[in-house]
Write an enzyme that holds these catalytic residues in place. Structure first.
Site, short mmCIF file in Angstrom:
data_model
loop_
_atom_site.label_atom_id
_atom_site.label_comp_id
_atom_site.label_asym_id
_atom_site.label_seq_id
_atom_site.Cartn_x
_atom_site.Cartn_y
_atom_site.Cartn_z
N LYS A 39 -13.41 -2.03 21.79
CA LYS A 39 -12.68 -1.80 20.54
C LYS A 39 -11.27 -1.29 20.79
O LYS A 39 -10.32 -1.64 20.09
CB LYS A 39 -13.46 -0.84 19.64
CG LYS A 39 -14.76 -1.45 19.15
CD LYS A 39 -15.52 -0.55 18.22
CE LYS A 39 -16.97 -0.99 18.09
NZ LYS A 39 -17.15 -2.37 17.67
N GLU A 137 -15.67 4.86 21.34
CA GLU A 137 -16.29 4.32 22.55
C GLU A 137 -15.83 5.05 23.81
O GLU A 137 -16.08 4.58 24.92
CB GLU A 137 -16.02 2.81 22.68
CG GLU A 137 -16.75 1.98 21.63
CD GLU A 137 -16.63 0.48 21.82
OE1 GLU A 137 -15.71 0.02 22.51
OE2 GLU A 137 -17.48 -0.24 21.27
N GLY A 246 -12.92 -6.84 12.96
CA GLY A 246 -12.55 -5.52 12.46
C GLY A 246 -11.39 -4.92 13.26
O GLY A 246 -10.50 -4.27 12.70
N ASP A 247 -11.39 -5.13 14.56
CA ASP A 247 -10.32 -4.61 15.41
C ASP A 247 -8.99 -5.28 15.06
O ASP A 247 -7.93 -4.63 15.03
CB ASP A 247 -10.64 -4.84 16.89
CG ASP A 247 -11.93 -4.15 17.30
OD1 ASP A 247 -12.25 -3.09 16.73
OD2 ASP A 247 -12.63 -4.68 18.20
O1 RIB Z 1 -15.37 -4.62 18.08
C1 RIB Z 1 -15.75 -5.56 19.04
C2 RIB Z 1 -15.96 -4.91 20.36
O2 RIB Z 1 -17.03 -4.02 20.27
C3 RIB Z 1 -16.32 -5.86 21.48
O3 RIB Z 1 -15.21 -6.39 22.14
C4 RIB Z 1 -17.23 -5.02 22.37
O4 RIB Z 1 -16.66 -4.71 23.59
C5 RIB Z 1 -17.55 -3.77 21.56
O5 RIB Z 1 -16.90 -2.69 22.04
#
Ligand code: RIB
Length: 297
Positions: A39, A137, A246-247
């Site tokens: 993310k 994360e 979403g990212d």
């Molecule tokens: O938001 C997507 C991401 O979530 C992926 O690329 C994966 O690595 C997880 O972290």
């Protein structure tokens, strides 16, 4: 203004499956692809492609050096990414269905080796008015956000994946971008029959100094800052892979805001960006350029 994106870098192993695996089942996948992801990395790529000056901080193992190429190719500065010798790079195992949906297993690896000294050394390079973008994360998030706030940086939180230890972090954030599931987890409520506008109000009541962005998947998104309530419809496309949608939304929304655009413009910009991302495979490789998004708008 500089943007510090302090977050995860993952190697995504994406298995295309006929359905998501169930307990006790052995399932043959149709294909395996390896993508750059995480993310943190995805949001850095999106922030930079959308037009901001972005610095990524985080940690990888020796097996993850290729992740830095993805960041650099997108124009992101990687001076604050540590390469550790004794730990593996974070990775995910992603099941991807034919309609583009996914299930993700996350292995933190180097993402969970962020030290207070790395945070202090990195933050020395940022000042009041710069932005710090966070997801959930990496470790040591509360220390990081507290130090950034003490410097008067703008703190943005995408509490994904959601966990119980984020309460203090929510209170430190100036912007919170989350989906309905994460909102329900934060509020401790079943939100099934509650209108999204009311969910945004509930969030704001608990977090009175934060601007809230609630993403609703195919139902669009909402912005609420205590006065202005905005609703953006999703842009309809045929999705092949929703990973990093979403990212992408986060990166493009923040870019719009930080270049001084109205939140309604930023929501539309973000919505079009994520609509393009879901038509492409992979996480970071699916993030469009600013020009592609403007052309779509
Ligand atoms: O938001 C997507 C991401 O979530 C992926 O690329 C994966 O690595 C997880 O972290």
């Amino acid at each position: 203004m500089k943007v510090l994106s302090f977050g995860s870098l993952n190697i995504d192993y994406v298995y295309s499956v006929p359905h998501f695996i169930v307990r006790g089942e052995t399932l043959a996948s149709k294909s395996l692809n390896t993508y750059t992801g995480g993310k943190g990395l995805n949001q850095s790529v999106a922030l930079s492609k959308a037009g901001l000056k972005v610095f990524h901080a985080g940690a990888i193992g020796l097996d993850g050096k290729f992740l830095l190429d993805e960041l650099r190719n997108a124009g992101v500065n990687t001076d604050f990414v540590k390469c550790l010798e004794d730990v593996r790079t974070g990775h995910t195992i992603i099941q991807k269905s034919d309609d583009g949906d996914n299930c993700i297993i996350l292995y933190g690896g180097a993402n969970q080796s962020i030290t207070e000294s790395q945070i202090d050394d990195t933050l020395k390079n940022f000042d009041s008015g710069d932005a710090l973008v966070l997801q959930n994360e990496i470790n040591n998030l509360e220390y990081l956000a507290t130090r950034a706030k003490a410097k008067n940086m703008i703190v943005i939180l995408n509490p994904s994946p959601m966990s119980e230890n984020l309460a203090a972090l929510f209170k430190l954030a100036d912007y919170i971008l989350l989906n309905e599931v994460e909102a329900g987890q934060f509020l401790g409520e079943n939100l099934e029959n509650i209108a999204p506008e009311d969910i945004a109000k509930k969030l704001r009541a608990k977090l009175p100094s934060a601007k809230i962005v609630l993403t609703l998947g195919t139902h669009g998104s909402i912005y609420y800052d205590g006065e202005k309530m905005l609703r953006q419809q999703a842009v309809k496309v045929k999705a092949v892979d929703t990973t990093a949608a979403g990212d992408t939304f986060t990166g493009f929304f923040l870019s719009g805001i930080f270049e001084g655009k109205d939140p309604a413009w930023a929501l539309n910009f973000a919505s079009n960006a994520s609509a393009i991302a879901v038509t492409r495979h992979g996480a970071a490789p699916s993030v469009p350029t600013r020009e592609e998004v403007l052309a779509k708008i």
